[in-house]
Motif scaffolding. Structure first.
Motif, mmCIF file in Angstrom:
data_model
loop_
_atom_site.group_PDB
_atom_site.id
_atom_site.type_symbol
_atom_site.label_atom_id
_atom_site.label_comp_id
_atom_site.label_asym_id
_atom_site.label_seq_id
_atom_site.Cartn_x
_atom_site.Cartn_y
_atom_site.Cartn_z
ATOM 1 N N PRO A 15 15.989 5.540 -65.508
ATOM 2 C CA PRO A 15 14.709 6.214 -65.243
ATOM 3 C C PRO A 15 14.599 6.838 -63.860
ATOM 4 N N ILE A 16 15.370 6.320 -62.876
ATOM 5 C CA ILE A 16 15.220 6.841 -61.511
ATOM 6 C C ILE A 16 16.319 7.836 -61.140
ATOM 7 N N ILE A 17 17.325 8.010 -61.996
ATOM 8 C CA ILE A 17 18.410 8.941 -61.666
ATOM 9 C C ILE A 17 17.929 10.396 -61.637
ATOM 10 N N PRO A 18 17.236 10.899 -62.697
ATOM 11 C CA PRO A 18 16.786 12.306 -62.643
ATOM 12 C C PRO A 18 15.872 12.614 -61.464
ATOM 13 N N PRO A 19 14.795 11.819 -61.224
ATOM 14 C CA PRO A 19 13.960 12.138 -60.050
ATOM 15 C C PRO A 19 14.705 11.964 -58.739
ATOM 16 N N GLY A 20 15.711 11.064 -58.712
ATOM 17 C CA GLY A 20 16.517 10.908 -57.504
ATOM 18 C C GLY A 20 17.342 12.148 -57.210
ATOM 19 N N ILE A 21 17.909 12.738 -58.273
ATOM 20 C CA ILE A 21 18.687 13.971 -58.107
ATOM 21 C C ILE A 21 17.791 15.111 -57.632
ATOM 22 N N VAL A 22 16.601 15.210 -58.237
ATOM 23 C CA VAL A 22 15.659 16.264 -57.845
ATOM 24 C C VAL A 22 15.253 16.100 -56.385
ATOM 25 N N PHE A 23 14.962 14.865 -55.977
ATOM 26 C CA PHE A 23 14.567 14.611 -54.586
ATOM 27 C C PHE A 23 15.700 14.962 -53.625
ATOM 28 N N GLY A 24 16.930 14.611 -53.999
ATOM 29 C CA GLY A 24 18.074 14.947 -53.158
ATOM 30 C C GLY A 24 18.251 16.448 -53.007
ATOM 31 N N ALA A 25 18.070 17.175 -54.120
ATOM 32 C CA ALA A 25 18.194 18.636 -54.069
ATOM 33 C C ALA A 25 17.105 19.247 -53.196
ATOM 34 N N CYS A 26 15.894 18.704 -53.294
ATOM 35 C CA CYS A 26 14.786 19.215 -52.475
ATOM 36 C C CYS A 26 15.029 18.945 -50.990
ATOM 37 N N CYS A 27 15.580 17.778 -50.680
ATOM 38 C CA CYS A 27 15.904 17.460 -49.279
ATOM 39 C C CYS A 27 16.970 18.419 -48.740
ATOM 40 N N PHE A 28 17.968 18.707 -49.568
ATOM 41 C CA PHE A 28 19.016 19.656 -49.167
ATOM 42 C C PHE A 28 18.412 21.036 -48.913
ATOM 43 N N PHE A 29 17.513 21.441 -49.798
ATOM 44 C CA PHE A 29 16.838 22.731 -49.649
ATOM 45 C C PHE A 29 16.015 22.767 -48.363
ATOM 46 N N LEU A 30 15.338 21.652 -48.061
ATOM 47 C CA LEU A 30 14.512 21.571 -46.858
ATOM 48 C C LEU A 30 15.370 21.656 -45.598
ATOM 49 N N LEU A 31 16.545 21.026 -45.622
ATOM 50 C CA LEU A 31 17.440 21.081 -44.464
ATOM 51 C C LEU A 31 18.000 22.484 -44.255
ATOM 52 N N LYS A 32 18.311 23.155 -45.369
ATOM 53 C CA LYS A 32 18.887 24.491 -45.276
ATOM 54 C C LYS A 32 17.850 25.541 -44.895
ATOM 55 N N LYS A 33 16.639 25.357 -45.415
ATOM 56 C CA LYS A 33 15.605 26.352 -45.158
ATOM 57 C C LYS A 33 14.243 25.668 -45.066
ATOM 58 N N PRO A 34 13.868 25.209 -43.867
ATOM 59 C CA PRO A 34 12.540 24.601 -43.706
ATOM 60 C C PRO A 34 11.445 25.633 -43.987
ATOM 61 N N SER A 35 10.659 25.377 -45.007
ATOM 62 C CA SER A 35 9.610 26.319 -45.397
ATOM 63 C C SER A 35 8.519 25.556 -46.135
ATOM 64 N N ALA A 36 7.411 26.246 -46.401
ATOM 65 C CA ALA A 36 6.280 25.599 -47.069
ATOM 66 C C ALA A 36 6.670 25.098 -48.450
ATOM 67 N N GLU A 37 7.401 25.946 -49.204
ATOM 68 C CA GLU A 37 7.771 25.538 -50.562
ATOM 69 C C GLU A 37 8.725 24.351 -50.550
#
Length: 289
Positions: free
Chosen positions: A13-35
């Motif tokens: 149950p926690i693997i899919p949201p964990g992957i999504v959270f990891g991808a969002c963190c990577f996105f935030l590191l690469k491009k800090p933005s509102a989205e």
């Protein structure tokens, strides 16, 4: 081997949201933005809620011996938080989509005016990140935890109802008396069949009187009662063998008449009428399934 497999399944149950959270963190590191911030906050809260439902909530319920009403309060609070997290993630995703569409339009116009320029590695990485986030966003929205709680059902149905007698039973070759217990959206059915004809083996005939049981859920739409249930043993545990019927009990009834203490149902399959009398009123307290 079995313990390893069970541990892996418990983490599902926690693997899919964990992957999504990891991808969002990577996105935030690469491009800090509102989205990126909104999507990271939303996916992070969703991950925490999934962990809460999967691991912490069962421990809390066991330790504090919570009643169903208290459990519902927890689920309501967590549901509100989950809704806010979903809004954050959806808002971030919407901004990302809008910005991406604008960027694509802008690059298309520029490509018509200027020579094609090879993308840098960072731009290529961001584009792959966008595609990855778009794919996982569906997973994020689909994997939000929902409390596995009984529905409330119909207020006027709540209670124990009994069919005291069957009209012209002495003239019928076989008939069945019904006993219904409606609690929230669940239904428990006891059926006593009287038959002058043996439909089963002699060991099951029992001098022409036998009992059957079923458990399931119901819903009322307009003046029709829909019951979806399964035949069970007397303790309402699943029945897979033995005398009489096995498998599904799916019946639809027309609600011909209803009052505070009486209910008349007409079977839509054989048009037989079931006159029920209220024996005990029940107040619905939704329970975990």
């Amino acid at each position: 081997m079995n313990s390893i497999l069970s541990n892996l399944l418990s983490l599902m149950p926690i693997i899919p949201p964990g992957i999504v959270f990891g991808a969002c963190c990577f996105f935030l590191l690469k491009k800090p933005s509102a989205e990126a911030i909104l999507m990271t906050i939303g996916s992070g809260i969703s991950l925490i809620i999934n962990i809460l439902y999967s691991f912490l909530m069962p421990l809390i319920m066991a330790a504090q011996n919570l009643t169903p009403t208290e459990v519902m309060k927890y689920h309501t609070i967590v549901g509100v938080i989950s809704f806010i997290a979903g809004l954050c993630f959806a808002a971030g995703l919407l901004i990302l989509i809008i910005n991406t569409v604008k960027r694509i339009r802008s690059s298309t116009i520029n490509s018509l005016k200027a020579p094609i320029i090879t993308m840098s590695k960072s731009q290529s990485g961001l584009r792959l990140c966008y595609i990855f986030l778009f794919t996982l966003s569906i997973l994020q929205l689909a994997c939000s935890p929902r409390p596995n709680i009984q529905g409330k059902g119909e207020d006027f149905m709540q209670g124990v109802w009994n069919e005291d007698s069957v009209a012209y039973s002495h003239k019928l070759s076989n008939y069945t008396q019904h006993h219904f217990k409606f609690t929230c959206d669940s239904v428990y059915i006891n059926m006593v069949t009287h038959s002058k004809v043996n439909f089963y083996e002699d060991s099951c005939y029992n001098n022409g009187i036998w009992k059957e049981y079923a458990k399931g859920v119901y819903r009322v739409k307009g003046d029709t009662l829909f019951i979806g249930a399964t035949f069970t043993h007397a303790n309402y545990k699943q029945k897979i063998s033995g005398c009489y019927r096995i498998g599904r009990y799916d019946k639809n009834f027309l609600i011909s008449k209803k009052s505070s203490d009486s209910l008349i149902l007409e079977s839509l399959s054989d048009q037989r009428e079931i006159k029920l009398t209220l024996k005990e009123k029940i107040t619905c307290v939704p329970k975990e399934l």
